[in-house]
Design an enzyme around this catalytic site. Structure first.
Site, PDB file in Angstrom:
ATOM      1  N   THR A 175      -5.605  -6.955  10.635  1.00  0.00           N
ATOM      2  CA  THR A 175      -5.836  -5.659   9.962  1.00  0.00           C
ATOM      3  C   THR A 175      -5.231  -4.509  10.753  1.00  0.00           C
ATOM      4  OG1 THR A 175      -7.934  -6.576   9.175  1.00  0.00           O
ATOM      5  CG2 THR A 175      -7.644  -4.195   8.965  1.00  0.00           C
ATOM      6  N   GLU A 184      -9.573 -10.108  -7.850  1.00  0.00           N
ATOM      7  CA  GLU A 184      -8.625  -9.006  -7.621  1.00  0.00           C
ATOM      8  C   GLU A 184      -7.411  -9.104  -8.554  1.00  0.00           C
ATOM      9  OE1 GLU A 184      -9.980  -8.600  -2.940  1.00  0.00           O
ATOM     10  OE2 GLU A 184      -7.949  -9.286  -3.409  1.00  0.00           O
ATOM     11  N   LYS A 233       0.824  -1.216   0.000  1.00  0.00           N
ATOM     12  CA  LYS A 233       0.000   0.000   0.000  1.00  0.00           C
ATOM     13  C   LYS A 233       0.863   1.273   0.000  1.00  0.00           C
ATOM     14  CE  LYS A 233      -3.936  -2.301   2.206  1.00  0.00           C
ATOM     15  NZ  LYS A 233      -5.016  -2.167   3.229  1.00  0.00           N
ATOM     16  N   ASN A 279      -2.072   0.264   6.607  1.00  0.00           N
ATOM     17  CA  ASN A 279      -1.573  -1.003   7.154  1.00  0.00           C
ATOM     18  C   ASN A 279      -0.695  -1.814   6.191  1.00  0.00           C
ATOM     19  OD1 ASN A 279      -3.643  -1.815   5.537  1.00  0.00           O
ATOM     20  ND2 ASN A 279      -4.814  -2.860   7.129  1.00  0.00           N
ATOM     21  N   PHE A 283     -15.353   3.987   7.092  1.00  0.00           N
ATOM     22  CA  PHE A 283     -13.989   4.347   6.706  1.00  0.00           C
ATOM     23  C   PHE A 283     -13.778   4.325   5.191  1.00  0.00           C
ATOM     24  CE2 PHE A 283     -14.034  -0.215   7.809  1.00  0.00           C
ATOM     25  CZ  PHE A 283     -13.574  -0.783   6.626  1.00  0.00           C
ATOM     26  N   TYR A 303     -12.345  -1.498  -3.731  1.00  0.00           N
ATOM     27  CA  TYR A 303     -12.853  -1.697  -2.367  1.00  0.00           C
ATOM     28  C   TYR A 303     -14.367  -1.485  -2.275  1.00  0.00           C
ATOM     29  CZ  TYR A 303      -8.283  -2.277  -0.077  1.00  0.00           C
ATOM     30  OH  TYR A 303      -7.059  -2.767   0.354  1.00  0.00           O
ATOM     31  N   ARG A 361       2.459  -6.743   8.865  1.00  0.00           N
ATOM     32  CA  ARG A 361       1.790  -5.550   9.409  1.00  0.00           C
ATOM     33  C   ARG A 361       2.385  -5.140  10.748  1.00  0.00           C
ATOM     34  NH1 ARG A 361      -4.269  -7.147   7.322  1.00  0.00           N
ATOM     35  NH2 ARG A 361      -4.301  -5.845   5.449  1.00  0.00           N
ATOM     36  N   HIS A 383      -2.152  -5.454   1.471  1.00  0.00           N
ATOM     37  CA  HIS A 383      -3.463  -6.081   1.295  1.00  0.00           C
ATOM     38  C   HIS A 383      -3.249  -7.559   1.016  1.00  0.00           C
ATOM     39  CE1 HIS A 383      -7.384  -7.127  -0.436  1.00  0.00           C
ATOM     40  NE2 HIS A 383      -6.713  -7.675  -1.435  1.00  0.00           N
TER      41      HIS A 383
HETATM   42  P1  ATP Z   1      -7.215  -5.801   3.202  1.00  0.00           P
HETATM   43  O1  ATP Z   1      -8.539  -6.099   2.521  1.00  0.00           O
HETATM   44  O2  ATP Z   1      -6.630  -4.463   2.803  1.00  0.00           O
HETATM   45  O3  ATP Z   1      -6.237  -6.924   3.070  1.00  0.00           O
HETATM   46  P2  ATP Z   1      -8.307  -6.668   5.690  1.00  0.00           P
HETATM   47  O4  ATP Z   1      -8.944  -7.746   4.882  1.00  0.00           O
HETATM   48  O5  ATP Z   1      -7.397  -7.064   6.803  1.00  0.00           O
HETATM   49  O6  ATP Z   1      -7.485  -5.674   4.760  1.00  0.00           O
HETATM   50  P3  ATP Z   1     -10.803  -5.276   5.605  1.00  0.00           P
HETATM   51  O7  ATP Z   1     -11.834  -5.421   6.639  1.00  0.00           O
HETATM   52  O8  ATP Z   1     -10.993  -5.930   4.282  1.00  0.00           O
HETATM   53  O9  ATP Z   1      -9.403  -5.700   6.256  1.00  0.00           O
HETATM   54  O10 ATP Z   1     -10.577  -3.712   5.383  1.00  0.00           O
HETATM   55  C1  ATP Z   1      -9.999  -3.227   4.196  1.00  0.00           C
HETATM   56  C2  ATP Z   1      -9.081  -2.095   4.520  1.00  0.00           C
HETATM   57  O11 ATP Z   1      -9.841  -0.996   4.988  1.00  0.00           O
HETATM   58  C3  ATP Z   1      -8.073  -2.356   5.653  1.00  0.00           C
HETATM   59  O12 ATP Z   1      -6.915  -3.026   5.239  1.00  0.00           O
HETATM   60  C4  ATP Z   1      -7.749  -0.943   6.090  1.00  0.00           C
HETATM   61  O13 ATP Z   1      -6.810  -0.327   5.190  1.00  0.00           O
HETATM   62  C5  ATP Z   1      -9.097  -0.263   5.949  1.00  0.00           C
HETATM   63  N1  ATP Z   1      -9.811  -0.296   7.237  1.00  0.00           N
HETATM   64  C6  ATP Z   1     -10.422  -1.368   7.806  1.00  0.00           C
HETATM   65  N2  ATP Z   1     -10.958  -1.034   8.987  1.00  0.00           N
HETATM   66  C7  ATP Z   1     -10.683   0.271   9.167  1.00  0.00           C
HETATM   67  C8  ATP Z   1     -10.964   1.217  10.198  1.00  0.00           C
HETATM   68  N3  ATP Z   1     -11.647   0.867  11.292  1.00  0.00           N
HETATM   69  N4  ATP Z   1     -10.511   2.482  10.045  1.00  0.00           N
HETATM   70  C9  ATP Z   1      -9.827   2.852   8.934  1.00  0.00           C
HETATM   71  N5  ATP Z   1      -9.528   2.012   7.929  1.00  0.00           N
HETATM   72  C10 ATP Z   1      -9.934   0.747   8.032  1.00  0.00           C
HETATM   73 MG    MG Z   2     -10.042  -7.387   3.128  1.00  0.00          MG
END
Ligand code: ATP
Ligand code: MG
Length: 138
Positions: A92, A127, A10, A113, A58, A50, A103, A116
């Protein structure tokens, strides 16, 4: 069970100069790089990627962040790729990520973070195809 997953390094990790270190972790864990490129997402493209999170509070912040600078996108191959890659990257929220995970080592916050990782075989395929044509894969 599929043997492929999709990842992005990212904008936070890209800007901080962590691409090499993160790729080293990925290769050391046994993943092979099947496709890879550096690219900058427009807000529109980040929003599309997304879209599943459109209703989350968020979402705006996430789209803004993911289009704020370049990323590395890659398709990775390994047995049990999706689950093993999620283990390698950690939770996450880096505050909850296990020691030694990508992470834990490189993420700044739950929003910024570092990486992805796809959450299912189906999403890994969707994706990967979002970023790469068949011609661009090994
Ligand atoms: P990713 O899909 O990026 O691998 P993830 O699967 O661990 O991450 P998701 O729940 O899919 O988590 O959330 C997608 C992305 O949205 C997170 O990686 C983070 O960048 C952002 N995100 C998730 N929760 C929050 C939050 N509470 N506040 C801000 N950003 C968030
Ligand atoms: Mg995710």
């Amino acid at each position: 069970m599929s043997n492929r997953t999709f990842t992005m390094i990212k904008p936070d990790a890209f800007a901080a100069g962590h691409i090499g270190s993160i790729l080293k972790h990925i290769e050391a864990a046994g993943f092979k790089i099947i496709a890879m490129k550096a690219i900058r997402l427009s807000a529109e493209k980040a929003g599309e990627f997304y879209a599943v999170h459109k209703e989350r509070p968020f979402y705006g912040e996430l789209v803004e962040f993911m289009s704020s600078g370049p990323i590395v996108a890659a398709i990775l191959e390994k047995e049990n790729a999706v689950a093993d890659f999620r283990t390698l990257i950690g939770a996450t929220n880096p505050a909850q990520a296990a020691d030694g995970t990508i992470r834990k080592l490189y993420a700044k916050s739950v929003g910024e973070n570092a990486v992805h990782g796809s959450d299912s075989d189906e999403n890994a395929a969707i994706e990967g195809s979002f970023f790469f044509s068949a011609f661009e894969r090994i």
